[in-house]
Enzyme design. Structure first.
Site, short mmCIF file in Angstrom:
data_model
loop_
_atom_site.label_atom_id
_atom_site.label_comp_id
_atom_site.label_asym_id
_atom_site.label_seq_id
_atom_site.Cartn_x
_atom_site.Cartn_y
_atom_site.Cartn_z
N ASP A 30 0.90 -1.26 -0.08
CA ASP A 30 -0.10 0.02 0.06
C ASP A 30 0.74 1.37 0.02
OD1 ASP A 30 -2.04 1.79 0.41
OD2 ASP A 30 -2.30 1.26 2.48
N ASP A 38 -1.51 -1.34 -3.97
CA ASP A 38 -1.86 -0.26 -5.33
C ASP A 38 -0.68 -0.31 -6.15
OD1 ASP A 38 -0.11 1.50 -4.04
OD2 ASP A 38 -1.85 2.13 -2.64
N ASP A 208 -7.90 -15.95 -17.42
CA ASP A 208 -8.53 -16.75 -16.40
C ASP A 208 -9.60 -17.76 -16.81
OD1 ASP A 208 -9.08 -16.31 -13.37
OD2 ASP A 208 -11.26 -15.97 -14.22
N ASP A 322 -5.54 -18.53 -5.29
CA ASP A 322 -6.32 -19.51 -5.09
C ASP A 322 -5.82 -20.45 -4.26
OD1 ASP A 322 -8.20 -17.98 -6.82
OD2 ASP A 322 -7.67 -19.12 -8.54
#
Ligand code: TEU
Ligand code: CA
Length: 564
Positions: A30, A38, A208, A322
């Protein structure tokens, strides 16, 4: 406009010798104190990636998104979500990465969009809206879905829209309506998005959930649908034939199909992410934990190694956003944390294929036991709700979440021992793993025995040893239940990789010719008579004689003898 042709690595197949680093942007760094990673944060950490030796970054989605599934629900593929920064920040990231010879791979979610995407907003307005056919609709009555297809994140895959008297299909969450790939206008839109990002200097794409785009919902064939390879070939010839890296996520792939996906004529993809090995410690569903069956794991990985050698191309990964942390899953995050994390690194980096390292894997980051309120993942919450409704024991549900839940891999990157692991000055969107004061990048970067140093050394070793890049693969002792050992061979070079998955000492006899071999890397100092807990090493011998061929007898020699 910047031209991508000059920037893109010119060599075809450049990605075969590359090592990629996967960034989950929300949890990486961040820069403005809002608790969310970000783009500007990533820019400040590029030197770190360079010191590791990475060649490129797979950046998980940073496009505009309502974040129902952490950015895998895209509402605008050509804009950066303000949460992550601006388009200028993205352009600067591409440029700054380029200066460090890091290419950028974007993550394109093309099986579905967000419900908030303009196309879907239009599609629900009426049946004759030009965008209606961008999605998959079936007529029906409320309460009776067209069939019993189930969504991956739980419940029916059909969602009713009363104003239309129709259901739309969603393979994942209801917030993620599936695109209708059979509509050529949809496919053309998607190719255009790829062209848009190539023009900005992006070198490749992770696609994806690619294995479900060719589905036939009426026959309930979702993965490996009838049109899958036709669509991929079309996309490839439209936008990938110039050397662009294309890696497709394909949970359903087996070796024969992977040859098709990654065949060397380049008509489809550079490589896929396959998950056959991911199931070795699971039962019927992903939530059911079984002990790791090492013999099966070896068999699977060996079949991918030999099955694609010379005919296709493998990707190599043990973690992603995942999956749980590999050291907690197949290693030992207790007393042998360091050795087992390094052992798994040696295992992965010794094989043929393109390695992907998930953020924090290079530090041996571990799983994290959150209470339900601290979990952020839509899949976890849906699973828990469904479990409770089915009368399951809450404690058992949480055990399952701790074993395999996706938030394990999504905790903030552990940079140093300062507040919030140096990830943010604010309140992190997801809790930091409490072990950050001991497991962090700062503590490891200058320690030659750290997990970080092991990955860095392995990357260097791969690059200077063609046998590790292109050599063939032979599994040793397939029935050994605790040791994973294999040979890589190229010309007169032979590398032996030995990895113990045991917390005890184990006997292992070196194959002939390796007694005096050079140690390329090892997770212990020196050698001992037996393998120590989670011991792993790579040995190199040169001038290896070709294995004497047992049969068939060589015809020329027979002729020569006769002539004598
Ligand atoms: O994953 C596709 C996919 O099939 C996974 O959702 C997988 O089944 C699941 O993680 C098992 O728990 C991709 C992305 O990697 C994932 O993060 C997204 O949630 C999903 O697609 C939907 O876009
Ligand atoms: Ca931020």
């Amino acid at each position: 406009m910047e031209s991508y042709d000059t920037k893109r690595p010119a060599r075809k197949g450049w990605w075969k010798s590359a090592v990629f680093y996967q960034i989950y942007p929300k949890s990486f760094q961040d820069s403005n104190g809002d608790g969310i990673g970000d783009l500007n944060g990533i820019i400040t950490r590029l030197d770190y990636l360079q010191s590791l030796g990475a060649d490129g970054i797979w950046l998980c989605p940073v496009f505009c998104s309502p974040q129902a599934d952490n950015g895998y629900d895209v509402s605008d593929y050509r804009a950066i979500d303000p949460m992550f920064g601006s388009m200028e920040d993205m352009e600067r990231l591409i440029q700054e990465a380029g200066k460090r010879n890091l290419s950028i791979i974007l993550d394109l979610v093309f099986n579905h969009t967000s419900r908030e995407h303009f196309w879907f907003q239009e599609a629900v307005k009426s049946r004759d809206n030009p965008y209606h056919e961008y999605y998959i609709w079936r007529d029906g009555k409320e309460g009776t879905p067209p069939n019993d297809c189930e969504a991956i994140f739980g419940g029916s895959a059909w969602e009713y829209v009363p104003s239309l008297g129709q259901y739309y299909f969603h393979q994942f969450a209801r917030e993620q309506p599936d695109l209708n790939w059979s509509n050529p206008a949809v496919r053309e839109q998607l190719y255009d998005i790829i062209r848009y990002w190539k023009n900005k200097g992006v070198d490749g794409f992770r696609l994806d959930a690619l294995d479900v785009i060719g589905k036939d919902v009426d026959r309930q064939i979702i993965a490996r649908g009838p049109n899958l390879h036709r669509y991929i070939q079309e996309m490839s010839s439209e936008v990938f034939s110039d050397g662009t890296l294309a890696v497709g996520e394909a949970w359903s792939a087996d070796v024969p199909e992977a040859r098709e996906y990654t065949n060397s004529d380049g008509s489809e993809l550079s490589m896929i992410f396959q998950f056959e090995q991911n199931f070795v410690d699971q039962g019927e569903t992903k939530w059911e934990k079984k002990p790791l069956d090492l013999v099966r794991l070896k068999k699977i990985l060996a079949s991918w190694q030999t099955g694609l050698h010379g005919t296709g191309w493998n990707s190599l990964f043990l973690e992603n956003h995942d999956l749980p942390r590999i050291v907690s899953r197949w290693g030992n995050d207790g007393p042998f944390w360091n050795q087992s994390a390094r052992m798994l690194a040696i295992l992965q980096m010794g094989m043929e294929g393109t390695p992907y390292i998930f953020q924090g894997q290079e530090l041996g980051m571990t799983n994290c036991r959150f209470c339900l309120e601290e979990c952020r993942d839509v899949e976890i919450h849906n699973f828990y709700k469904a479990g409770l409704a089915a009368g399951k024991d809450p404690a058992e549900l949480m055990e399952a979440v701790w074993f395999i839940g996706r938030d394990n891999g999504r905790t903030p990157m552990q940079w140093d021992a300062s507040k919030n692991a140096g990830f943010t000055e604010g309140t992190p969107w997801i809790c930091v793993n409490p072990n950050y004061p001991s497991i962090n990048a700062h503590a490891q970067m200058d320690d030659p025995d750290s997990v970080f140093s092991c990955y860095r050394d392995l990357i260097r070793i791969r690059k200077s040893h063609p046998v590790l890049l292109n050599g063939d693969f032979e599994l040793l002792e397939p029935d050994n239940e605790t040791v994973f050992a294999y040979l890589r061979r190229l010309g007169d070079q032979e590398v032996l990789v030995v990895c113990s998955f045991s917390a005890q000492n184990e006997a292992f006899e070196l194959p002939d010719g390796f007694e005096d071999a050079q140690t390329l890397i090892s997770n212990y100092r020196g050698r001992s008579q037996t393998l120590r807990p989670y011991e792993a090493f790579m040995l190199l011998r040169t001038g290896a004689e070709k294995q004497p061929k047992k049969e068939p007898a060589e015809p020329e020699i027979i002729k020569d003898r006769k002539a004598d």
